[in-house]
Scaffold this motif. Structure first.
Motif, PDB file in Angstrom:
ATOM      1  N   ALA A   1      39.973  29.619  53.601  1.00  0.00           N
ATOM      2  CA  ALA A   1      38.551  29.706  53.274  1.00  0.00           C
ATOM      3  C   ALA A   1      37.774  28.463  53.702  1.00  0.00           C
ATOM      4  O   ALA A   1      36.558  28.398  53.481  1.00  0.00           O
ATOM      5  N   GLY A   2      38.466  27.475  54.293  1.00  0.00           N
ATOM      6  CA  GLY A   2      37.808  26.266  54.743  1.00  0.00           C
ATOM      7  C   GLY A   2      37.505  25.260  53.649  1.00  0.00           C
ATOM      8  O   GLY A   2      36.760  24.304  53.869  1.00  0.00           O
ATOM      9  N   ARG A   3      38.116  25.441  52.471  1.00  0.00           N
ATOM     10  CA  ARG A   3      37.842  24.537  51.347  1.00  0.00           C
ATOM     11  C   ARG A   3      38.841  23.393  51.262  1.00  0.00           C
ATOM     12  O   ARG A   3      38.636  22.434  50.539  1.00  0.00           O
ATOM     13  N   ILE A   4      39.966  23.519  51.970  1.00  0.00           N
ATOM     14  CA  ILE A   4      40.989  22.478  52.048  1.00  0.00           C
ATOM     15  C   ILE A   4      41.430  22.377  53.507  1.00  0.00           C
ATOM     16  O   ILE A   4      41.564  23.411  54.180  1.00  0.00           O
ATOM     17  N   GLY A   5      41.658  21.174  53.975  1.00  0.00           N
ATOM     18  CA  GLY A   5      42.237  20.988  55.296  1.00  0.00           C
ATOM     19  C   GLY A   5      43.686  20.564  55.161  1.00  0.00           C
ATOM     20  O   GLY A   5      43.980  19.533  54.537  1.00  0.00           O
ATOM     21  N   LEU A   6      44.612  21.343  55.702  1.00  0.00           N
ATOM     22  CA  LEU A   6      46.030  21.021  55.554  1.00  0.00           C
ATOM     23  C   LEU A   6      46.364  19.665  56.168  1.00  0.00           C
ATOM     24  O   LEU A   6      47.292  18.987  55.701  1.00  0.00           O
ATOM     25  N   ASP A   7      45.644  19.276  57.184  1.00  0.00           N
ATOM     26  CA  ASP A   7      45.940  18.007  57.846  1.00  0.00           C
ATOM     27  C   ASP A   7      44.928  16.926  57.501  1.00  0.00           C
ATOM     28  O   ASP A   7      44.848  15.894  58.173  1.00  0.00           O
ATOM     29  N   MET A   8      44.196  17.156  56.403  1.00  0.00           N
ATOM     30  CA  MET A   8      43.304  16.125  55.869  1.00  0.00           C
ATOM     31  C   MET A   8      44.095  15.245  54.900  1.00  0.00           C
ATOM     32  O   MET A   8      45.012  15.711  54.222  1.00  0.00           O
ATOM     33  N   PRO A   9      43.751  13.954  54.802  1.00  0.00           N
ATOM     34  CA  PRO A   9      44.468  13.066  53.877  1.00  0.00           C
ATOM     35  C   PRO A   9      44.208  13.432  52.428  1.00  0.00           C
ATOM     36  O   PRO A   9      43.079  13.780  52.059  1.00  0.00           O
ATOM     37  N   ILE A  10      45.240  13.347  51.613  1.00  0.00           N
ATOM     38  CA  ILE A  10      45.086  13.663  50.197  1.00  0.00           C
ATOM     39  C   ILE A  10      44.138  12.672  49.529  1.00  0.00           C
ATOM     40  O   ILE A  10      43.461  12.995  48.542  1.00  0.00           O
ATOM     41  N   GLY A  11      44.046  11.449  50.075  1.00  0.00           N
ATOM     42  CA  GLY A  11      43.122  10.462  49.524  1.00  0.00           C
ATOM     43  C   GLY A  11      41.674  10.888  49.617  1.00  0.00           C
ATOM     44  O   GLY A  11      40.830  10.393  48.850  1.00  0.00           O
ATOM     45  N   ARG A  12      41.363  11.800  50.515  1.00  0.00           N
ATOM     46  CA  ARG A  12      39.988  12.307  50.607  1.00  0.00           C
ATOM     47  C   ARG A  12      39.638  13.121  49.370  1.00  0.00           C
ATOM     48  O   ARG A  12      38.474  13.138  48.928  1.00  0.00           O
ATOM     49  N   TYR A  13      40.619  13.812  48.822  1.00  0.00           N
ATOM     50  CA  TYR A  13      40.389  14.674  47.669  1.00  0.00           C
ATOM     51  C   TYR A  13      40.714  13.979  46.348  1.00  0.00           C
ATOM     52  O   TYR A  13      40.029  14.202  45.346  1.00  0.00           O
ATOM     53  N   LEU A  14      41.779  13.202  46.337  1.00  0.00           N
ATOM     54  CA  LEU A  14      42.275  12.596  45.086  1.00  0.00           C
ATOM     55  C   LEU A  14      42.474  11.090  45.272  1.00  0.00           C
ATOM     56  O   LEU A  14      43.586  10.575  45.161  1.00  0.00           O
ATOM     57  N   PRO A  15      41.400  10.351  45.551  1.00  0.00           N
ATOM     58  CA  PRO A  15      41.554   8.922  45.845  1.00  0.00           C
ATOM     59  C   PRO A  15      42.079   8.105  44.674  1.00  0.00           C
ATOM     60  O   PRO A  15      42.706   7.063  44.887  1.00  0.00           O
ATOM     61  N   ASP A  16      41.846   8.576  43.448  1.00  0.00           N
ATOM     62  CA  ASP A  16      42.328   7.822  42.289  1.00  0.00           C
ATOM     63  C   ASP A  16      43.826   7.981  42.082  1.00  0.00           C
ATOM     64  O   ASP A  16      44.474   7.099  41.506  1.00  0.00           O
ATOM     65  N   LEU A  17      44.386   9.112  42.552  1.00  0.00           N
ATOM     66  CA  LEU A  17      45.809   9.363  42.344  1.00  0.00           C
ATOM     67  C   LEU A  17      46.663   8.801  43.473  1.00  0.00           C
ATOM     68  O   LEU A  17      47.786   8.348  43.234  1.00  0.00           O
ATOM     69  N   VAL A  18      46.163   8.872  44.695  1.00  0.00           N
ATOM     70  CA  VAL A  18      46.890   8.299  45.840  1.00  0.00           C
ATOM     71  C   VAL A  18      45.908   7.401  46.596  1.00  0.00           C
ATOM     72  O   VAL A  18      45.273   7.814  47.560  1.00  0.00           O
ATOM     73  N   PRO A  19      45.771   6.171  46.146  1.00  0.00           N
ATOM     74  CA  PRO A  19      44.728   5.299  46.704  1.00  0.00           C
ATOM     75  C   PRO A  19      45.151   4.601  47.998  1.00  0.00           C
ATOM     76  O   PRO A  19      46.323   4.615  48.393  1.00  0.00           O
ATOM     77  N   GLY A  20      44.168   4.010  48.638  1.00  0.00           N
ATOM     78  CA  GLY A  20      44.414   3.080  49.733  1.00  0.00           C
ATOM     79  C   GLY A  20      45.033   3.702  50.962  1.00  0.00           C
ATOM     80  O   GLY A  20      44.778   4.863  51.303  1.00  0.00           O
ATOM     81  N   GLU A  21      45.875   2.903  51.628  1.00  0.00           N
ATOM     82  CA  GLU A  21      46.443   3.317  52.905  1.00  0.00           C
ATOM     83  C   GLU A  21      47.328   4.552  52.766  1.00  0.00           C
ATOM     84  O   GLU A  21      47.354   5.407  53.656  1.00  0.00           O
ATOM     85  N   ARG A  22      48.060   4.657  51.659  1.00  0.00           N
ATOM     86  CA  ARG A  22      48.925   5.838  51.501  1.00  0.00           C
ATOM     87  C   ARG A  22      48.090   7.102  51.368  1.00  0.00           C
ATOM     88  O   ARG A  22      48.420   8.143  51.937  1.00  0.00           O
ATOM     89  N   GLY A  23      47.004   7.012  50.606  1.00  0.00           N
ATOM     90  CA  GLY A  23      46.134   8.165  50.465  1.00  0.00           C
ATOM     91  C   GLY A  23      45.527   8.591  51.779  1.00  0.00           C
ATOM     92  O   GLY A  23      45.267   9.780  52.003  1.00  0.00           O
TER      93      GLY A  23
END
Length: 368
Positions: A73-95
């Protein structure tokens, strides 16, 4: 299908040491269902093929399907970084480096939280240095998924994002649950129930609302590599320790129905299904390396058709559900014990007759 051979193979699993085992095998419109052994070793109550069962990591296929629907549906990108969606849970370079796809196929490099949530398991993967004590101490503990995610994210990384082989980690799937909540505004369980379970028409599949299984069900006997002798019943257990990574309950009929509709393109698109079947090496919890895609893995014998599906374990229970690539032949198996292999002097789990009996049951179920 040879019903006599299936009956015999199921009975051999019981004779090898499993208290109770039940299964459904389908070939086109034909179905064989069987059960052998006891649901309760104290009362002698028999297992029946319609029992509800904790299906463990088969839950991951359901969670992945919900994520893929949002990607379509275009609401999530499989190859987008998780830090874009959940920056507080996976912050910084890893996110920024870990993508949604890496969470699904276990190539994120994030550690498993389980040894940190259960203190007596901190020595994992060195099983001989562990103890099952935490299973009793924390049987009714209500874990917060954010707390568990933090344990996995702050633990030493087990690999570089996107590296090979990947390392199996439930931390990945708890993050996918938070992603579903972030995008839909619903709880992850509600999202999966509405968009996957109901879409598949499953009537006996649900997330638990408490520590008790709904009847009818078997007891679940955990042996923890011979350290619990006789094996102890853990059918009453708060499943918040695994959440959308492994807490679903279902039946063998519902598991077959789900994978049949998934393979038919009725849950996710054919394009998404094709992505689910792109595999790479992943190191499992037991140290073996498996081929793993997006919550599906293949099983096959040389010169035989490939089957796709998933398996799961919880404390005391195990499941396997597989479907042939053409969607015609299926099996779903549930058993009420786990970790029956004892350890040798080096701490390595040793082969057990149950292993061989299960392998033969799977062979007869898949290939006749």
């Amino acid at each position: 299908m040879d019903s006599e051979a299936l009956d015999a193979a199921l009975e051999n699993v019981r004779r090898a040491g499993v208290p109770g085992v039940f299964a459904e095998v389908r070939d086109g419109d034909r179905a064989w269902r069987g059960a052998a052994g006891e649901a309760d070793v104290e009362t002698g109550r028999p297992v029946t093929v319609g029992m509800r069962h904790r299906v463990g990591s088969i839950t991951k296929t359901f969670t992945t399907a919900a994520v893929l629907q949002l990607a379509e549906a275009g609401r999530i990108g499989l190859d987008m970084p998780i830090g874009r969606y959940l920056p507080d849970l996976v912050p910084g370079e890893r996110g920024a480096a870990i993508t949604v796809r890496m969470l699904i196929n276990h190539t994120s490099g994030l550690a498993e939280y389980l040894p940190y949530a259960y203190p007596s398991l901190k020595a994992l993967p060195v099983v001989s240095d562990t103890s099952p004590q935490s299973m009793d101490d924390l049987r009714f503990k209500r874990f917060d998924p954010v707390e568990l995610i933090e344990m996995g994210v702050t633990a030493p990384a087990v690999g570089a994002p996107g590296g090979a082989p990947g390392v199996y980690s439930n931390t990945n799937y708890l993050l996918l649950g938070r992603l579903l909540e972030h995008v839909t505004g619903m709880t992850a369980e509600a999202c999966i129930t509405q968009n996957v379970i109901k879409r598949a028409g499953l009537k006996d599949t649900e997330f638990p609302s408490g520590p008790h299984l709904r009847e009818p069900h078997s007891q679940l006997y955990e042996a923890w590599f011979g350290m619990i002798d006789p094996p102890r019943d853990y059918s009453v257990f708060d499943m918040s320790w695994t959440g959308v990574a492994g807490s679903l309950t279902s039946t063998v009929a519902d598991m077959n129905r789900f994978y049949r509709r998934l393979m038919a393109g009725e849950i996710v698109s054919p394009e998404s299904l094709a992505q689910m079947q792109v595999t790479g090496p992943v190191v499992a919890h037991d140290g073996t390396t498996i081929e793993y895609g997006l919550a599906l893995f293949p099983m096959k014998e040389t010169g035989r058709p490939t089957f796709w599906g998933n398996g799961g374990t919880v404390w005391g229970g195990g499941t396997l559900a597989m479907i042939r690539a053409d969607g015609e032949r299926q099996l779903a198996v549930a058993l009420n014990t786990q970790r029956w292999n004892r350890l040798d002097s080096s701490g390595i789990p040793q082969p057990h007759p149950i292993d061989a009996a299960l392998a033969e049951l799977y062979r007869v179920a898949m290939y006749g």
